[in-house]
Write a protein that holds these residues in place. Structure first.
Motif, short mmCIF file in Angstrom:
data_model
loop_
_atom_site.label_atom_id
_atom_site.label_comp_id
_atom_site.label_asym_id
_atom_site.label_seq_id
_atom_site.Cartn_x
_atom_site.Cartn_y
_atom_site.Cartn_z
N TYR A 7 59.10 40.42 47.35
CA TYR A 7 57.94 39.57 47.10
C TYR A 7 58.23 38.09 47.30
O TYR A 7 57.34 37.26 47.18
N LEU A 31 55.79 38.40 38.38
CA LEU A 31 54.54 38.31 39.14
C LEU A 31 53.42 37.66 38.32
O LEU A 31 52.52 37.03 38.87
N ILE A 34 54.34 33.77 38.63
CA ILE A 34 54.74 33.24 39.94
C ILE A 34 53.57 32.51 40.59
O ILE A 34 52.41 32.70 40.24
N ASP A 35 53.88 31.70 41.56
CA ASP A 35 52.89 31.01 42.38
C ASP A 35 51.88 32.04 42.90
O ASP A 35 52.27 33.08 43.44
N PRO A 36 50.57 31.80 42.75
CA PRO A 36 49.56 32.77 43.20
C PRO A 36 49.65 33.13 44.68
O PRO A 36 49.10 34.14 45.09
N ARG A 38 52.21 34.20 46.02
CA ARG A 38 53.26 35.22 46.10
C ARG A 38 53.12 36.20 44.94
O ARG A 38 54.07 36.50 44.25
N ASN A 39 51.92 36.72 44.72
CA ASN A 39 51.67 37.58 43.55
C ASN A 39 51.57 39.07 43.89
O ASN A 39 51.05 39.86 43.12
N GLY A 63 50.24 44.15 42.82
CA GLY A 63 49.79 42.76 42.69
C GLY A 63 49.38 42.46 41.27
O GLY A 63 48.85 43.33 40.57
N ASP A 65 47.36 39.36 39.03
CA ASP A 65 46.62 38.11 38.92
C ASP A 65 46.78 37.63 37.48
O ASP A 65 46.10 38.11 36.58
N GLY A 66 47.72 36.71 37.27
CA GLY A 66 48.03 36.24 35.93
C GLY A 66 46.87 35.53 35.26
O GLY A 66 46.69 35.63 34.05
N GLY A 71 45.61 43.60 37.68
CA GLY A 71 46.49 43.84 38.81
C GLY A 71 45.89 44.87 39.74
O GLY A 71 44.83 45.44 39.47
N TYR A 95 45.22 39.06 47.31
CA TYR A 95 46.56 38.97 46.74
C TYR A 95 47.48 38.55 47.88
O TYR A 95 47.17 38.78 49.05
#
Length: 141
Positions: A7, A31, A34-36, A38-39, A63, A65-66, A71, A95
């Motif tokens: 990833y 994940l 992490i920077d969106p 690279r999710n 994937g 999505d924080g 996900g 994603y």
């Protein structure tokens, strides 16, 4: 059982190895923050055979999505499958794996605990499609 996870750009030559449930939790936690761009991670089980070209015969995309706290999952081997939750539906959702976009269909986002469970099942089953979630066949892919 061992799963290779890709990833980040540096994982092309040096993938993250998942060998137990705590490794899976560490991947999902990474994940989450992490920077969106690279999710999304691509996972390959080392327990399954390679195709004649030397590439895996399967792939599990994971994937997270924080911000939305959901996900997605996609499984590919003899067919393509995407996670399914009829109670969700933000429309097509993007994603990103190493900066490259993958769009998932509506109703493909599931709760993060279910993503964790599915990846742990993928690890423990030797790379089989997880049975703990519902799946849909995407119209495109």
């Amino acid at each position: 059982m061992t799963v290779q996870a890709y990833y980040r750009n540096e994982h092309g030559e040096d993938p993250v190895l998942l060998q137990n449930p705590s490794d899976v939790d560490a991947l999902i936690d990474d994940l989450l923050v992490i920077d969106p761009s690279r999710n999304l991670a691509a996972l390959h089980s080392m327990e399954r055979p390679l195709m004649p070209a030397g590439v895996p015969d399967h792939e599990l995309l994971v994937g997270i999505d924080g911000e939305a706290q959901v996900g997605v999952l996609a499984f590919m081997d003899d067919g393509n499958w995407v996670s399914f939750d009829p109670s969700t539906g933000r429309g097509e959702v993007p994603y990103f794996i190493m900066g490259n976009i993958t769009e998932f269909p509506s109703h493909s986002e599931v709760p993060i605990p279910l993503v964790r469970q599915a990846v742990k099942e993928f690890l423990s089953s030797g790379g089989q499609r997880p049975e703990c979630t519902q799946w849909q066949e995407p119209e495109f892919w």
